[in-house]
Design a protein around this motif. Structure first.
Motif, PDB file in Angstrom:
ATOM      1  N   THR A  96       0.833  -1.208   0.000  1.00 32.38           N
ATOM      2  CA  THR A  96       0.000   0.000   0.000  1.00 32.38           C
ATOM      3  C   THR A  96       0.869   1.260   0.000  1.00 32.38           C
ATOM      4  O   THR A  96       0.605   2.216  -0.744  1.00 32.38           O
ATOM      5  CB  THR A  96      -0.937  -0.002   1.218  1.00 32.38           C
ATOM      6  N   SER A 125      -3.493   3.421  -7.495  1.00 35.48           N
ATOM      7  CA  SER A 125      -4.416   2.749  -6.579  1.00 35.48           C
ATOM      8  C   SER A 125      -4.480   1.272  -6.965  1.00 35.48           C
ATOM      9  O   SER A 125      -4.026   0.885  -8.052  1.00 35.48           O
ATOM     10  CB  SER A 125      -5.805   3.368  -6.686  1.00 35.48           C
ATOM     11  N   LEU A 130      -5.549  -6.313   0.131  1.00 36.93           N
ATOM     12  CA  LEU A 130      -5.338  -5.236  -0.847  1.00 36.93           C
ATOM     13  C   LEU A 130      -6.564  -5.042  -1.745  1.00 36.93           C
ATOM     14  O   LEU A 130      -6.556  -4.166  -2.620  1.00 36.93           O
ATOM     15  CB  LEU A 130      -4.120  -5.554  -1.712  1.00 36.93           C
TER      16      LEU A 130
END
Length: 323
Positions: A231, A240, A264
């Motif tokens: 992340t 993203s 995720l």
């Protein structure tokens, strides 16, 4: 103009000997179903007598050079990520340099266990961005079969041998997330967790030692730390999860891979998985998966890839790159 470290070529090598799970049934209280259920591993490769980390690394290097259309003399540096170098010193990287007939440049090893390739990739990127090298060969290579305790069914069935190599080349980009090459890196370690995964040998003991692991504790740290580092790396790259084409994780355990992907919010259809065929090859795991994923036709030019790993230390990290 922004300098980027762009993938120029990739290759891998696996020893000829394939060891199915069933081979362990004669000597251990285990079976194929037990190993598959807990790890996802079905088989792995073991190095032959006389086959070494540096010889496998050299074979993977030759494959990457062929893929890139380059000669060894076109490379400025070699970094080998390994915890199982042939000798205490010199480095496996200098042995690869000699084997390739590369008389220019420099070579060295990095040791961060299963996270080694991530650390090596980050170091190669830094060398290129600093202008110290134009092309860097990054290799992950391991012969973990030589440090196994063959009476410990919790560890010896998990690991395999092999090597993978990647060549990075300095190219100019626009400085955006649309550039090809490495877009971001994130490295971490926490030495307080040394006893969770280590080898009980070395200079202090005068022995090679065997791998020791508290599997449940490593698993507990793995998913959270891998998702966190991935992340962070994505945020630094300005992307993203929706922008990611492939996760190429360290191939240690299918449950860790699945847990990280879920955290995720990425489907398993976007994960390159090779653990079933290779087992855990430590620092060789990610470059092997990248090479196999490319050969399968999964990874294509322009794809955004997130790759992450955790290993002894504990050490962990992630790299985001556009292929």
């Amino acid at each position: 103009m922004t300098l980027r470290a762009v993938v120029k070529g990739v290759g891998h090598y696996l020893p000829e000997r394939v060891v199915p799970n069933s081979e362990f049934e004669a000597t251990l209280d285990t079976n194929d179903e037990w190993i598959r259920a807990r790890s996802g591993i079905e088989r792995r490769h073991f190095a032959a007598e006389g086959e070494t980390t540096s010889s496998m690394a050299s074979a993977a290097a030759r494959a990457a050079l062929k893929d890139a259309g380059l000669a060894a003399s076109d490379v400025d540096a070699i970094i080998v990520a390994t915890s199982t170098a042939d000798l205490t010193f010199p480095s496996a990287a200098t042995m690869v340099q000699a084997e390739l007939g590369m008389e220019n440049g420099f070579a060295f090893d990095i040791q961060a266990v299963c996270a080694g390739f991530i650390y090596a990739l980050s170091t190669a990127n830094a060398l290129i961005l600093a202008g110290q090298a134009t092309r860097v060969m990054v290799i992950g290579a391991e012969t973990f079969s030589r440090i196994m305790d063959w009476t410990d069914r919790g560890t010896c069935v998990l690991f395999g041998d092999g090597a993978g190599a990647l060549i990075l080349e300095a190219q100019s980009g626009a400085g955006t997330a649309q550039d090809r090459g490495i877009l971001s890196t994130d490295l971490n370690s926490d030495g307080r967790h040394k006893d969770l995964l280590y080898v009980d040998g070395g200079v202090s003991t005068g022995t090679t030692g065997h791998l020791r692991m508290q599997g449940n504790q490593v698993f507990r740290h793995a998913v959270e730390k891998l998702a966190s580092t991935a992340t962070k790396a994505m945020e630094r790259a300005g992307i993203s999860p929706a922008d990611v084409d492939w996760i190429v994780p360290h191939q240690a355990n299918i449950r860790i891979i699945q847990g990280t992907a879920k955290k995720l919010d990425l489907p398993m259809e976007k994960v390159v998985v090779t653990v079933q065929d290779h087992g855990n090859t430590s620092a060789a795991s990610i470059p092997l998966a990248l090479s196999v994923g490319r050969a399968r036709g999964q990874i294509k030019e322009g794809d955004v890839i997130v790759t992450e790993a955790i290993g002894g230390g504990l050490a962990w990290g992630a790299v985001v790159l556009r292929w």
